[in-house]
Design a protein around this motif. Structure first.
Motif, PDB file in Angstrom:
ATOM      1  N   ALA A  80      50.038   9.100  11.056  1.00 45.87           N
ATOM      2  CA  ALA A  80      49.291   9.552  12.235  1.00 45.87           C
ATOM      3  C   ALA A  80      48.488  10.807  11.916  1.00 45.87           C
ATOM      4  N   ALA A  84      44.423  10.909  12.186  1.00 50.56           N
ATOM      5  CA  ALA A  84      43.791  11.857  13.102  1.00 50.56           C
ATOM      6  C   ALA A  84      42.860  12.817  12.360  1.00 50.56           C
ATOM      7  N   PHE A 135      49.097   9.036  19.466  1.00 51.81           N
ATOM      8  CA  PHE A 135      47.688   9.233  19.801  1.00 51.81           C
ATOM      9  C   PHE A 135      47.472   9.360  21.311  1.00 51.81           C
ATOM     10  N   THR A 144      43.052  12.948  17.751  1.00 51.41           N
ATOM     11  CA  THR A 144      41.915  12.127  17.333  1.00 51.41           C
ATOM     12  C   THR A 144      40.705  12.434  18.212  1.00 51.41           C
ATOM     13  N   GLY A 149      42.965   7.163  20.448  1.00 50.29           N
ATOM     14  CA  GLY A 149      43.095   6.798  19.048  1.00 50.29           C
ATOM     15  C   GLY A 149      42.000   5.846  18.600  1.00 50.29           C
TER      16      GLY A 149
END
Length: 293
Positions: A80, A84, A135, A144, A149
């Motif tokens: 993640a 991001a 997200f 993000t 996301g």
């Protein structure tokens, strides 16, 4: 389907010889009219996220995707962070492509257990759920640019993996081939693709018109190149096709008009509107793009 999507075209980039070579390739793909630059996740190729960020610096409009990550290589929380960061540094141009991994030798080289297909798919499902949760969390950092996301592409062929794709993905990518026990691939014919598409549509339900279908094209050939292709790859084709490349949706054959007609047929028969080609064939596919806009 109640609506007909416009086509999108991606090119999956392969190994560059240098930074300058990578920049040149990415700019050439954008110049040819491709919409998405993809980076594969195989040992011996560039690491996907740095490659995507450099591609963004070298281009103006194309989206960047991982096509596709070997998800069992990654811890979901750390992944993640990677996603991001890439989405921030590309100003929100990332598409995240995930797969279950299939090349046994790569797992062995990385010292990662090559578990059963079911376990690899389970890890992909856990990863998807974790990414979606992080997200969507307004307090998660780094965040993000795209909310909640980047678009999620899930690629595969088997029932369990395509079920996860139908539940979670914005883009379902059909690999056009089934995997063998040792990590090899066997090409599928058009009837097999139709069955897989029907399987996904059944599970999409009300989401059917919201999800984009992708196909990875393995070869783009002129008629004169067909005999050499059959001599080299004939053993990996379905035996009942008897070398009839028109039966293989992942092989496009002919002049630009013929190739454009094959792509239109993929949309008419299967609802596939997002075509990704491997980089060595991007120049061969490019003349058909203008006929399909």
């Amino acid at each position: 389907m109640t609506t007909q999507r416009d086509f999108r075209f991606g090119v999956n980039m392969v190994v560059p010889s240098s930074r300058a070579d990578w920049i040149e390739k990415c700019r050439r793909a954008e110049e040819l009219g491709f919409d998405v630059l993809g980076v594969a996740d195989h040992l011996g190729m560039p690491a996907p996220f740095p490659a995507m960020v450099l591609a963004a610096e070298a281009t103006e409009r194309v989206r960047l995707n991982t096509f596709v990550l070997n998800t069992p290589f990654y811890n979901p929380v750390l992944l993640a962070r990677e996603v991001a960061t890439a989405d921030q540094f590309t100003d929100g141009r990332v598409e995240l492509g995930l797969g279950a991994g299939y090349v046994k030798a790569e797992f062995e080289a990385a010292g990662i257990a090559f578990e059963s297909g079911g376990r690899r798919v389970d890890h992909l499902g856990t990863t998807v759920a974790t990414l979606r949760r992080l997200f969507a969390d307004p307090d998660h950092r780094p965040s993000t640019v795209q909310r909640p996301g980047p678009p999620l592409l899930v690629a595969g062929w088997g029932d369990r993996l395509l079920s996860i794709a139908a539940e979670h993905a914005d883009i379902v990518a059909f690999t056009g081939a089934s995997t063998t026990a040792d990590g090899g691939l066997r090409a599928a014919d058009g009837d097999e693709l139709a069955e897989r598409v029907a399987f996904v549509r059944d599970r999409l339900g009300a989401r059917a018109d919201q999800v984009e279908f992708n196909l990875l094209v393995q070869q783009v050939l002129g008629e004169a190149e067909v005999p050499a292709f059959l001599e080299r790859y004939g053993d990996s084709l379905p035996p009942h096709t008897a070398g009839d490349l028109a039966a293989l949706p992942t092989v496009l054959v002919g002049d630009p008009e013929a190739i454009a007609a094959q792509i239109r047929d993929l949309r008419a028969r299967h609802g596939i509107t997002y075509i990704t080609v491997i980089e060595p064939f991007m120049e061969a596919l490019a003349p058909a793009l203008a006929l399909l806009r």
